[in-house]
Enzyme design. Structure first.
Site, PDB file in Angstrom:
ATOM      1  N   ILE A  12     -10.269  -1.113  -0.171  1.00  0.00           N
ATOM      2  CA  ILE A  12      -8.998  -1.111  -0.887  1.00  0.00           C
ATOM      3  C   ILE A  12      -7.933  -1.332   0.184  1.00  0.00           C
ATOM      4  CG2 ILE A  12      -8.816   1.414  -0.750  1.00  0.00           C
ATOM      5  CD1 ILE A  12      -7.286   1.390  -3.362  1.00  0.00           C
ATOM      6  N   SER A  13      -6.999  -2.219  -0.061  1.00  0.00           N
ATOM      7  CA  SER A  13      -5.957  -2.509   0.922  1.00  0.00           C
ATOM      8  C   SER A  13      -5.048  -1.308   1.116  1.00  0.00           C
ATOM      9  CB  SER A  13      -5.114  -3.706   0.473  1.00  0.00           C
ATOM     10  OG  SER A  13      -5.898  -4.866   0.394  1.00  0.00           O
ATOM     11  N   GLN A  14      -4.461  -1.239   2.301  1.00  0.00           N
ATOM     12  CA  GLN A  14      -3.523  -0.147   2.558  1.00  0.00           C
ATOM     13  C   GLN A  14      -2.326  -0.291   1.629  1.00  0.00           C
ATOM     14  OE1 GLN A  14      -2.967  -1.782   6.689  1.00  0.00           O
ATOM     15  NE2 GLN A  14      -0.970  -0.835   6.425  1.00  0.00           N
TER      16      GLN A  14
END
Length: 165
Positions: A12-14
């Site tokens: 999951i992207s930051q």
């Protein structure tokens, strides 16, 4: 504020990058958005209240099915998820006012550029897997011409499928 694993070798992207990518496509209430790389469904959930409709494609069936169930359970009614190869976009629902690609491509995918509406914006990380990648902003002008801007260095998992190898 960092990427986290979600299984199947994906992350999951930051939150900062999710917010930045959302801001860059400048999505509005009447807009139709395509997300390539559903993952956990987080980016789609962020886009949902800003857009009329969000279409999201995930190549890993288990992630796509889980995200679709999660988004439905949380009542994100304007998000539709399908399992498929996002490199080729979702022609049946094109053109898109905004496109967010959440995995790094070796190049800007031509099918996505074709599906971008005039006046639309796409953000896509471009670069080799596990090497320097850059977040790119692609804009389609009203006359159909394309402009690109390199924004900042990023690190994304590789886009799978299609000609993205």
């Amino acid at each position: 504020d960092r990427p986290l694993p979600i299984g199947y070798g994906q992350t999951i992207s930051q939150p900062f990058i999710v917010a930045l990518m959302t801001d860059l496509i400048n999505v509005g209430p009447g807009d139709v958005v395509l997300e390539v790389g559903t993952g956990s469904g987080y980016q789609a959930a962020v886009l949902s209240p800003r857009a009329a409709k969000v279409y999201s494609i995930e190549i890993i069936p288990e992630l796509g099915e889980r995200a679709a169930a999660r988004l439905a359970e949380l009542r994100y009614g304007n998000v539709e998820v399908k399992v498929g190869d996002g490199y080729y976009g979702w022609p049946a629902h094109a053109p898109f006012d905004g496109i967010v690609v959440t995995a790094a491509a070796s190049h800007i995918p031509p099918p996505l550029v074709e599906q971008l509406a005039k006046g639309g914006r796409m953000v896509v990380p471009v670069g080799a897997p596990f090497a320097t990648q850059f977040l790119m902003l692609v804009e389609k002008r009203q006359d159909g011409s394309i402009t690109t801007r390199q924004l900042l260095p990023v690190g994304f998992v590789p886009l799978r499928g299609g000609g993205a190898r």
